[in-house]
Design a protein around this motif. Structure first.
Motif, PDB file in Angstrom:
ATOM      1  N   ARG A  15      43.990 -54.549 -25.242  1.00 27.88           N
ATOM      2  CA  ARG A  15      42.797 -55.347 -24.960  1.00 27.88           C
ATOM      3  C   ARG A  15      42.757 -55.804 -23.506  1.00 27.88           C
ATOM      4  O   ARG A  15      41.679 -55.935 -22.914  1.00 27.88           O
ATOM      5  N   ARG A  16      43.932 -56.055 -22.916  1.00 29.20           N
ATOM      6  CA  ARG A  16      43.997 -56.535 -21.538  1.00 29.20           C
ATOM      7  C   ARG A  16      43.913 -55.399 -20.528  1.00 29.20           C
ATOM      8  O   ARG A  16      43.463 -55.589 -19.391  1.00 29.20           O
ATOM      9  N   SER A  17      44.326 -54.192 -20.923  1.00 25.55           N
ATOM     10  CA  SER A  17      44.410 -53.082 -19.984  1.00 25.55           C
ATOM     11  C   SER A  17      43.048 -52.731 -19.403  1.00 25.55           C
ATOM     12  O   SER A  17      42.033 -52.702 -20.104  1.00 25.55           O
ATOM     13  N   LYS A  18      43.023 -52.456 -18.105  1.00 25.84           N
ATOM     14  CA  LYS A  18      41.800 -52.029 -17.433  1.00 25.84           C
ATOM     15  C   LYS A  18      41.848 -50.541 -17.076  1.00 25.84           C
ATOM     16  O   LYS A  18      40.939 -50.032 -16.443  1.00 25.84           O
ATOM     17  N   ASP A  19      42.928 -49.855 -17.484  1.00 26.15           N
ATOM     18  CA  ASP A  19      43.047 -48.418 -17.257  1.00 26.15           C
ATOM     19  C   ASP A  19      43.029 -47.726 -18.618  1.00 26.15           C
ATOM     20  O   ASP A  19      44.039 -47.698 -19.322  1.00 26.15           O
ATOM     21  N   MET A  59      45.606 -42.171  -0.823  1.00 30.44           N
ATOM     22  CA  MET A  59      46.760 -41.702  -1.598  1.00 30.44           C
ATOM     23  C   MET A  59      46.777 -42.398  -2.954  1.00 30.44           C
ATOM     24  O   MET A  59      46.592 -43.605  -3.028  1.00 30.44           O
ATOM     25  N   PRO A  60      47.003 -41.650  -4.085  1.00 31.66           N
ATOM     26  CA  PRO A  60      46.982 -42.266  -5.395  1.00 31.66           C
ATOM     27  C   PRO A  60      48.057 -43.325  -5.546  1.00 31.66           C
ATOM     28  O   PRO A  60      49.159 -43.205  -5.032  1.00 31.66           O
ATOM     29  N   GLN A  61      47.739 -44.390  -6.277  1.00 33.51           N
ATOM     30  CA  GLN A  61      48.696 -45.435  -6.569  1.00 33.51           C
ATOM     31  C   GLN A  61      49.708 -44.911  -7.591  1.00 33.51           C
ATOM     32  O   GLN A  61      49.430 -43.974  -8.351  1.00 33.51           O
ATOM     33  N   PRO A  62      50.938 -45.518  -7.633  1.00 31.42           N
ATOM     34  CA  PRO A  62      51.935 -45.074  -8.601  1.00 31.42           C
ATOM     35  C   PRO A  62      51.418 -45.084 -10.034  1.00 31.42           C
ATOM     36  O   PRO A  62      51.694 -44.162 -10.806  1.00 31.42           O
ATOM     37  N   ALA A  63      50.653 -46.122 -10.401  1.00 32.61           N
ATOM     38  CA  ALA A  63      50.111 -46.201 -11.757  1.00 32.61           C
ATOM     39  C   ALA A  63      49.149 -45.054 -12.031  1.00 32.61           C
ATOM     40  O   ALA A  63      49.123 -44.489 -13.131  1.00 32.61           O
ATOM     41  N   GLN A  64      48.357 -44.675 -11.018  1.00 31.60           N
ATOM     42  CA  GLN A  64      47.422 -43.571 -11.192  1.00 31.60           C
ATOM     43  C   GLN A  64      48.159 -42.248 -11.351  1.00 31.60           C
ATOM     44  O   GLN A  64      47.787 -41.405 -12.167  1.00 31.60           O
ATOM     45  N   ALA A  81      55.092 -44.869 -20.618  1.00 34.41           N
ATOM     46  CA  ALA A  81      54.242 -45.238 -19.488  1.00 34.41           C
ATOM     47  C   ALA A  81      53.473 -46.515 -19.781  1.00 34.41           C
ATOM     48  O   ALA A  81      53.366 -47.408 -18.926  1.00 34.41           O
ATOM     49  N   PHE A  82      52.947 -46.639 -20.988  1.00 38.16           N
ATOM     50  CA  PHE A  82      52.179 -47.834 -21.346  1.00 38.16           C
ATOM     51  C   PHE A  82      53.098 -49.044 -21.490  1.00 38.16           C
ATOM     52  O   PHE A  82      52.720 -50.164 -21.135  1.00 38.16           O
ATOM     53  N   ALA A  83      54.310 -48.820 -22.001  1.00 36.53           N
ATOM     54  CA  ALA A  83      55.253 -49.929 -22.186  1.00 36.53           C
ATOM     55  C   ALA A  83      55.644 -50.561 -20.859  1.00 36.53           C
ATOM     56  O   ALA A  83      55.903 -51.771 -20.788  1.00 36.53           O
ATOM     57  N   ARG A  84      55.676 -49.764 -19.785  1.00 36.77           N
ATOM     58  CA  ARG A  84      56.049 -50.293 -18.477  1.00 36.77           C
ATOM     59  C   ARG A  84      54.998 -51.259 -17.936  1.00 36.77           C
ATOM     60  O   ARG A  84      55.295 -52.087 -17.083  1.00 36.77           O
ATOM     61  N   THR A  85      53.776 -51.151 -18.403  1.00 38.56           N
ATOM     62  CA  THR A  85      52.711 -52.052 -17.949  1.00 38.56           C
ATOM     63  C   THR A  85      52.384 -53.119 -18.980  1.00 38.56           C
ATOM     64  O   THR A  85      51.561 -53.996 -18.716  1.00 38.56           O
ATOM     65  N   LYS A  86      53.010 -53.054 -20.141  1.00 37.80           N
ATOM     66  CA  LYS A  86      52.647 -53.934 -21.250  1.00 37.80           C
ATOM     67  C   LYS A  86      53.089 -55.369 -21.033  1.00 37.80           C
ATOM     68  O   LYS A  86      52.370 -56.324 -21.364  1.00 37.80           O
ATOM     69  N   GLY A  87      54.283 -55.565 -20.466  1.00 39.11           N
ATOM     70  CA  GLY A  87      54.805 -56.913 -20.309  1.00 39.11           C
ATOM     71  C   GLY A  87      55.241 -57.486 -21.650  1.00 39.11           C
ATOM     72  O   GLY A  87      55.521 -56.760 -22.604  1.00 39.11           O
ATOM     73  N   PRO A  88      55.241 -58.833 -21.771  1.00 32.61           N
ATOM     74  CA  PRO A  88      55.715 -59.464 -22.999  1.00 32.61           C
ATOM     75  C   PRO A  88      54.679 -59.489 -24.121  1.00 32.61           C
ATOM     76  O   PRO A  88      54.965 -59.938 -25.227  1.00 32.61           O
ATOM     77  N   GLU A  89      53.473 -59.008 -23.865  1.00 35.23           N
ATOM     78  CA  GLU A  89      52.415 -59.059 -24.862  1.00 35.23           C
ATOM     79  C   GLU A  89      52.661 -58.064 -25.995  1.00 35.23           C
ATOM     80  O   GLU A  89      53.441 -57.124 -25.860  1.00 35.23           O
ATOM     81  N   SER A  90      51.948 -58.273 -27.101  1.00 34.77           N
ATOM     82  CA  SER A  90      51.994 -57.305 -28.183  1.00 34.77           C
ATOM     83  C   SER A  90      51.254 -56.044 -27.742  1.00 34.77           C
ATOM     84  O   SER A  90      50.511 -56.057 -26.758  1.00 34.77           O
TER      85      SER A  90
END
Length: 317
Positions: A154-158, A1-6, A139-148
């Protein structure tokens, strides 16, 4: 089953695809009626973006295949390959064609027609692209965290998230440039300005393509897990009874949500083979509970007198 992020990344891609398909048709109709180079370039841009979204969906589909004998860690990194192909297409088709088309219209300007339809199409396209951009940004902001934003990319693996965000951002900039080009061409009665706008749009696409290719290349080569994940792994192993020290924790992403970890640790001198196997099973259970992305873990226990005892843990077949 796909993950929520997927699932969320799929929604982002589909939203961008539907927007670009509708926009491409409208832009080509406007370009055919008015002869605008900038509008034709924008139409090509939307077609390239649509094809790119299809490739990303294909990459997601292919990446879900289970591991087999030839690819024991699965096919998740195939998504990185298709992301690299997308970057090449943005540059090779979007940027180069836009610059070439602009050059032709600078050398031989097209006669100017009533720009009203161009303005209507650009306004509709901006609304659709803006909607897609907002979906991608949230969608990207929800995974961004406190980083710029750049650090998060640069950190994202998706790659699907930031590729769509970059494409939509470039599309919005291109629409603004196209609008200025159409207006200035009529304001100053000079069709060459429309061609210059097309060249500028191609330059924007070229910059985006280079940035995306750089990030996709790093993912293809293989990047470590987040430093915070590595430190948690090290802390869990170091706190385990029977482990006297941790020599190294080496990780690599085998996909956006999957990590392979190789751990070397010094075990107590009096630890037997049976005790070591039991301890490693306990460590593996703790690690996977703390970090679900750890799909494969290899632990090499070493005794301090430099005799090496190797016990490997692998995911179930």
């Amino acid at each position: 089953m796909p993950q929520p992020a997927q699932r969320e990344s799929t929604i982002v891609i589909v939203a961008a695809l539907l927007a670009n398909l509708g926009i491409a048709v409208a832009k080509f109709i406007a370009a055919g009626i008015t002869g605008s180079s900038a509008m034709l370039t924008e139409g090509v841009h939307s077609v390239v973006d649509s094809f790119n979204q299809v490739l990303l969906l294909w990459g997601q589909h292919r990446a879900k295949r289970p591991a087999d004998k030839i690819h024991p860690f699965g096919y998740a990194r195939e998504l990185y390959f298709w992301s690299f192909v997308v970057a090449i297409l943005i540059f090779g088709v979007g940027a180069v064609v836009s610059i070439y088309e602009g050059y032709l219209h600078v050398v031989e300007p097209e006669p100017l027609f009533d720009p009203t339809i161009n303005y209507i199409v650009l306004a509709v396209a901006f609304a659709l692209e803006g909607t897609s951009w907002v979906i991608a940004m949230r969608a990207f902001a929800r995974t961004k965290g406190p980083e710029s934003w750049w650090q998060a990319v640069r950190r994202s693996k998706d790659p699907t998230g930031f590729i769509v965000l970059f494409e939509d951002s470039a599309a919005l900039v291109g629409l603004v440039v196209a609008g200025i080009g159409v207006w200035a061409s009529h304001q100053f009665d000079d069709g060459r300005i429309d061609g210059i706008a097309s060249i500028v749009i191609g330059g924007v696409l070229g910059v985006v393509a280079v940035l995306l290719a750089r990030e996709a290349k790093g993912l293809l080569i293989g990047e470590r897990a987040d430093p915070a994940v590595i430190e948690r792994v090290r802390a869990i192993v170091a706190a385990s009874p029977g482990v006297t020290s941790v020599n190294h924790v080496r990780t690599i992403h085998t996909g956006p949500e999957s990590v392979f970890a190789a751990i070397s640790a010094d075990f107590a001198d009096d630890l037997t083979m049976g005790d070591a196997e039991t301890l490693i099973e306990q460590i593996e259970t703790q690690l996977k509970a703390a970090e679900p992305t750890l799909v494969s873990i290899y632990i090499r226990p070493e005794k301090r007198e430099n005799a090496t005892l190797v016990v490997e843990t692998t995911p179930p077949a």
